[in-house]
Design a protein around this motif. Sequence first.
Motif, PDB file in Angstrom:
ATOM      1  N   SER A  48      -3.711   6.588   9.172  1.00 52.30           N
ATOM      2  CA  SER A  48      -3.074   7.902   8.960  1.00 52.30           C
ATOM      3  C   SER A  48      -1.735   7.985   9.690  1.00 52.30           C
ATOM      4  CB  SER A  48      -4.008   9.017   9.434  1.00 52.30           C
ATOM      5  OG  SER A  48      -5.231   8.982   8.740  1.00 52.30           O
ATOM      6  N   LEU A  49      -1.718   7.523  10.943  1.00 55.49           N
ATOM      7  CA  LEU A  49      -0.479   7.556  11.713  1.00 55.49           C
ATOM      8  C   LEU A  49       0.584   6.655  11.093  1.00 55.49           C
ATOM      9  CD1 LEU A  49      -1.792   7.544  15.406  1.00 55.49           C
ATOM     10  CD2 LEU A  49      -0.896   9.470  14.099  1.00 55.49           C
ATOM     11  N   LEU A  50       0.183   5.462  10.640  1.00 57.46           N
ATOM     12  CA  LEU A  50       1.133   4.546  10.006  1.00 57.46           C
ATOM     13  C   LEU A  50       1.722   5.141   8.741  1.00 57.46           C
ATOM     14  CD1 LEU A  50      -0.512   1.017  10.381  1.00 57.46           C
ATOM     15  CD2 LEU A  50       1.765   1.692  11.173  1.00 57.46           C
ATOM     16  N   ILE A  51       0.880   5.722   7.907  1.00 61.21           N
ATOM     17  CA  ILE A  51       1.336   6.274   6.630  1.00 61.21           C
ATOM     18  C   ILE A  51       2.319   7.410   6.868  1.00 61.21           C
ATOM     19  CG2 ILE A  51       0.587   7.585   4.602  1.00 61.21           C
ATOM     20  CD1 ILE A  51      -2.039   5.912   4.726  1.00 61.21           C
ATOM     21  N   VAL A  52       1.955   8.356   7.730  1.00 58.17           N
ATOM     22  CA  VAL A  52       2.822   9.518   7.961  1.00 58.17           C
ATOM     23  C   VAL A  52       4.098   9.099   8.691  1.00 58.17           C
ATOM     24  CG1 VAL A  52       2.976  11.810   9.002  1.00 58.17           C
ATOM     25  CG2 VAL A  52       0.840  11.066   7.937  1.00 58.17           C
ATOM     26  N   ALA A  53       4.005   8.122   9.589  1.00 59.32           N
ATOM     27  CA  ALA A  53       5.204   7.633  10.284  1.00 59.32           C
ATOM     28  C   ALA A  53       6.198   7.048   9.286  1.00 59.32           C
ATOM     29  CB  ALA A  53       4.820   6.590  11.328  1.00 59.32           C
ATOM     30  N   MET A  54       5.705   6.284   8.320  1.00 59.40           N
ATOM     31  CA  MET A  54       6.605   5.720   7.307  1.00 59.40           C
ATOM     32  C   MET A  54       7.216   6.819   6.438  1.00 59.40           C
ATOM     33  SD  MET A  54       4.799   2.168   6.078  1.00 59.40           S
ATOM     34  CE  MET A  54       3.351   3.006   5.452  1.00 59.40           C
ATOM     35  N   ILE A  55       6.408   7.826   6.093  1.00 57.27           N
ATOM     36  CA  ILE A  55       6.944   8.941   5.308  1.00 57.27           C
ATOM     37  C   ILE A  55       8.063   9.644   6.074  1.00 57.27           C
ATOM     38  CG2 ILE A  55       6.376  11.232   4.397  1.00 57.27           C
ATOM     39  CD1 ILE A  55       3.631  10.123   3.609  1.00 57.27           C
ATOM     40  N   GLY A  56       7.861   9.882   7.374  1.00 53.82           N
ATOM     41  CA  GLY A  56       8.888  10.525   8.184  1.00 53.82           C
ATOM     42  C   GLY A  56      10.157   9.703   8.268  1.00 53.82           C
ATOM     43  N   LEU A  57      10.002   8.396   8.449  1.00 54.71           N
ATOM     44  CA  LEU A  57      11.156   7.503   8.553  1.00 54.71           C
ATOM     45  C   LEU A  57      11.943   7.462   7.244  1.00 54.71           C
ATOM     46  CD1 LEU A  57      12.318   5.667  10.760  1.00 54.71           C
ATOM     47  CD2 LEU A  57      11.012   3.786   9.779  1.00 54.71           C
ATOM     48  N   PHE A  58      11.237   7.321   6.127  1.00 50.81           N
ATOM     49  CA  PHE A  58      11.903   7.263   4.825  1.00 50.81           C
ATOM     50  C   PHE A  58      12.494   8.624   4.445  1.00 50.81           C
ATOM     51  CE2 PHE A  58       8.656   3.758   3.769  1.00 50.81           C
ATOM     52  CZ  PHE A  58       9.483   2.797   4.320  1.00 50.81           C
ATOM     53  N   GLY A  80      -3.410   9.939  -1.461  1.00 53.56           N
ATOM     54  CA  GLY A  80      -2.197   9.657  -2.221  1.00 53.56           C
ATOM     55  C   GLY A  80      -0.970   9.442  -1.355  1.00 53.56           C
ATOM     56  N   THR A  81      -1.055   9.789  -0.072  1.00 62.82           N
ATOM     57  CA  THR A  81       0.100   9.644   0.818  1.00 62.82           C
ATOM     58  C   THR A  81       0.507   8.180   0.996  1.00 62.82           C
ATOM     59  OG1 THR A  81      -1.524   9.840   2.603  1.00 62.82           O
ATOM     60  CG2 THR A  81      -0.175  11.776   2.129  1.00 62.82           C
ATOM     61  N   ALA A  82      -0.453   7.258   0.889  1.00 65.52           N
ATOM     62  CA  ALA A  82      -0.122   5.838   1.025  1.00 65.52           C
ATOM     63  C   ALA A  82       0.781   5.389  -0.123  1.00 65.52           C
ATOM     64  CB  ALA A  82      -1.394   5.000   1.068  1.00 65.52           C
ATOM     65  N   LYS A  83       0.495   5.883  -1.340  1.00 68.79           N
ATOM     66  CA  LYS A  83       1.342   5.560  -2.494  1.00 68.79           C
ATOM     67  C   LYS A  83       2.709   6.230  -2.363  1.00 68.79           C
ATOM     68  CE  LYS A  83      -2.710   5.182  -5.500  1.00 68.79           C
ATOM     69  NZ  LYS A  83      -3.427   5.750  -6.667  1.00 68.79           N
ATOM     70  N   LEU A  84       2.714   7.450  -1.811  1.00 66.47           N
ATOM     71  CA  LEU A  84       3.985   8.146  -1.595  1.00 66.47           C
ATOM     72  C   LEU A  84       4.871   7.358  -0.638  1.00 66.47           C
ATOM     73  CD1 LEU A  84       5.835  10.647  -1.851  1.00 66.47           C
ATOM     74  CD2 LEU A  84       4.560  11.656   0.062  1.00 66.47           C
ATOM     75  N   ALA A  85       4.298   6.801   0.417  1.00 70.26           N
ATOM     76  CA  ALA A  85       5.078   6.020   1.388  1.00 70.26           C
ATOM     77  C   ALA A  85       5.743   4.829   0.701  1.00 70.26           C
ATOM     78  CB  ALA A  85       4.186   5.561   2.534  1.00 70.26           C
ATOM     79  N   LEU A  86       5.011   4.137  -0.159  1.00 70.55           N
ATOM     80  CA  LEU A  86       5.584   2.987  -0.868  1.00 70.55           C
ATOM     81  C   LEU A  86       6.683   3.437  -1.821  1.00 70.55           C
ATOM     82  CD1 LEU A  86       5.637  -0.003  -1.532  1.00 70.55           C
ATOM     83  CD2 LEU A  86       3.776   0.385  -3.167  1.00 70.55           C
ATOM     84  N   ALA A  87       6.460   4.542  -2.532  1.00 70.47           N
ATOM     85  CA  ALA A  87       7.476   5.048  -3.462  1.00 70.47           C
ATOM     86  C   ALA A  87       8.751   5.443  -2.711  1.00 70.47           C
ATOM     87  CB  ALA A  87       6.922   6.239  -4.239  1.00 70.47           C
ATOM     88  N   MET A  88       8.585   6.105  -1.557  1.00 67.38           N
ATOM     89  CA  MET A  88       9.749   6.485  -0.759  1.00 67.38           C
ATOM     90  C   MET A  88      10.453   5.249  -0.201  1.00 67.38           C
ATOM     91  SD  MET A  88       8.290   9.848   1.244  1.00 67.38           S
ATOM     92  CE  MET A  88       9.863  10.279   1.995  1.00 67.38           C
ATOM     93  N   GLY A  89       9.676   4.206   0.118  1.00 67.50           N
ATOM     94  CA  GLY A  89      10.279   2.961   0.585  1.00 67.50           C
ATOM     95  C   GLY A  89      11.147   2.317  -0.480  1.00 67.50           C
ATOM     96  N   ILE A  90      10.719   2.375  -1.725  1.00 69.55           N
ATOM     97  CA  ILE A  90      11.522   1.819  -2.830  1.00 69.55           C
ATOM     98  C   ILE A  90      12.837   2.578  -2.966  1.00 69.55           C
ATOM     99  CG2 ILE A  90      11.591   1.508  -5.333  1.00 69.55           C
ATOM    100  CD1 ILE A  90       8.541   1.072  -5.205  1.00 69.55           C
ATOM    101  N   VAL A  91      12.764   3.910  -2.862  1.00 65.14           N
ATOM    102  CA  VAL A  91      13.985   4.729  -2.944  1.00 65.14           C
ATOM    103  C   VAL A  91      14.898   4.429  -1.750  1.00 65.14           C
ATOM    104  CG1 VAL A  91      14.897   7.079  -2.983  1.00 65.14           C
ATOM    105  CG2 VAL A  91      12.795   6.533  -4.233  1.00 65.14           C
ATOM    106  N   ALA A  92      14.323   4.290  -0.559  1.00 61.18           N
ATOM    107  CA  ALA A  92      15.120   3.976   0.633  1.00 61.18           C
ATOM    108  C   ALA A  92      15.806   2.620   0.488  1.00 61.18           C
ATOM    109  CB  ALA A  92      14.234   3.997   1.875  1.00 61.18           C
ATOM    110  N   LEU A  93      15.105   1.650  -0.095  1.00 55.53           N
ATOM    111  CA  LEU A  93      15.713   0.335  -0.335  1.00 55.53           C
ATOM    112  C   LEU A  93      16.895   0.452  -1.278  1.00 55.53           C
ATOM    113  CD1 LEU A  93      15.697  -2.792  -0.148  1.00 55.53           C
ATOM    114  CD2 LEU A  93      14.106  -2.781  -2.087  1.00 55.53           C
ATOM    115  N   ALA A  94      16.747   1.246  -2.330  1.00 57.50           N
ATOM    116  CA  ALA A  94      17.856   1.453  -3.275  1.00 57.50           C
ATOM    117  C   ALA A  94      19.050   2.089  -2.573  1.00 57.50           C
ATOM    118  CB  ALA A  94      17.387   2.324  -4.441  1.00 57.50           C
ATOM    119  N   PHE A  95      18.792   3.043  -1.686  1.00 59.83           N
ATOM    120  CA  PHE A  95      19.868   3.678  -0.924  1.00 59.83           C
ATOM    121  C   PHE A  95      20.580   2.657  -0.045  1.00 59.83           C
ATOM    122  CE2 PHE A  95      19.671   8.516  -0.784  1.00 59.83           C
ATOM    123  CZ  PHE A  95      19.053   8.619  -2.022  1.00 59.83           C
ATOM    124  N   ASP A  96      19.805   1.826   0.646  1.00 63.83           N
ATOM    125  CA  ASP A  96      20.388   0.821   1.538  1.00 63.83           C
ATOM    126  C   ASP A  96      21.261  -0.163   0.764  1.00 63.83           C
ATOM    127  OD1 ASP A  96      19.209   1.915   3.745  1.00 63.83           O
ATOM    128  OD2 ASP A  96      17.549   0.488   3.837  1.00 63.83           O
TER     129      ASP A  96
END
Length: 346
Positions: A126-136, A62-78
């Motif tokens: 795994s590294l890509l997914i968690v890296a995006m979560i950390g960044l977002f 489920g972390t892959a879906k979380l990364a996309l959801a956090m990306g959407i929120v980050a886009l809204a913030f930007d």
Amino acid sequence: MNTTIMLFLLQDGITNGAIYALLGLALVLVFAVTRVILIPQGEFVTYGALTYASLASGQMPGTAKLALAMGIVALAFDLFVARKTLHGRLIMRSMLANIVLPAIVLAATIYFAGQKPPVAVCIALSLLIVAMIGLFLYRIAFQPLAHTSVLVLLIASVGVHLALQGLGLLFFGAEGQRGPAVLSGAFTAGALRFTGQSLTVYGITIAFIVGLWLFFGLTLYGKALRATAVNRLGARLAGIRTTLSGQIAFLLASVIGALSGIMIVPITTLYYDSGFLIGLKGFVAAIIGGLVSYPLTAIAALFVGIVEAFSSFYASNYKEVIVFMLLIPVLLLRSLAAPAVEEEKD
């Protein structure tokens, strides 16, 4: 206790200490650059380990879906922050970083999840997914609070930890998981037996520490991080974007956490909340290093690992207590030796 048992305990302590060294270095890096005491570092460990184990067993994490959801929120913030100066290039760049990249990684995860992909593919995803979560995570939770006090940042860090831990239970369930070894095989040297996984831990730890040393010493971004860690206000006056420094620090911390988890999960069963305790032991090493010294943090981490190994032999029921009691004399000595310093004002 004999010589053979002592060597086994030392080997076990050094293996654990290598993991704690990486986590301690990540904590020191994030605190030095952003003043955030990164309590969710343990969740990066858990997410990396269980994402890797899920992919290796053919399950969709489920972390892959979380990364996309956090990306959407980050886009809204930007878009909200730049609402008065919006232009096509800014929107496109934000869309690529926050939506397109996570969507591509999610699609790749869905594709490979049902096929039991090779170990290398599992590690990369795994590294890509968690890296995006950390960044977002930095963009959503900490960047808006960048100029507040350390106490406010600590409260936010605790809140993020609790949220990520709850999401971990939702994604991975209450059952523990183990992943395949990164490197199989073993060899003996005298009384000691070295597995491929333990050698992987030593090799990756040394390579990462050398890589960080080269990054900070030779690259422009590394020097910008060092400047931000020394003096945030001076770095801004020199034209260094402290926001970018914070993003790089969180990116490195999340990758280090995920990599640590991937190295641990073939050795021991991990649960959704296991990372917190592992992260705390890295935190003990970081505190002994004063949250500023990388070499002292690495040495302290090895010491913490060895103390934990010997404590598990002599008093296994109290090994966690013994490890965390190491903080008491260190904090006492620092409080007596260090003069009171006012918090830096931005």
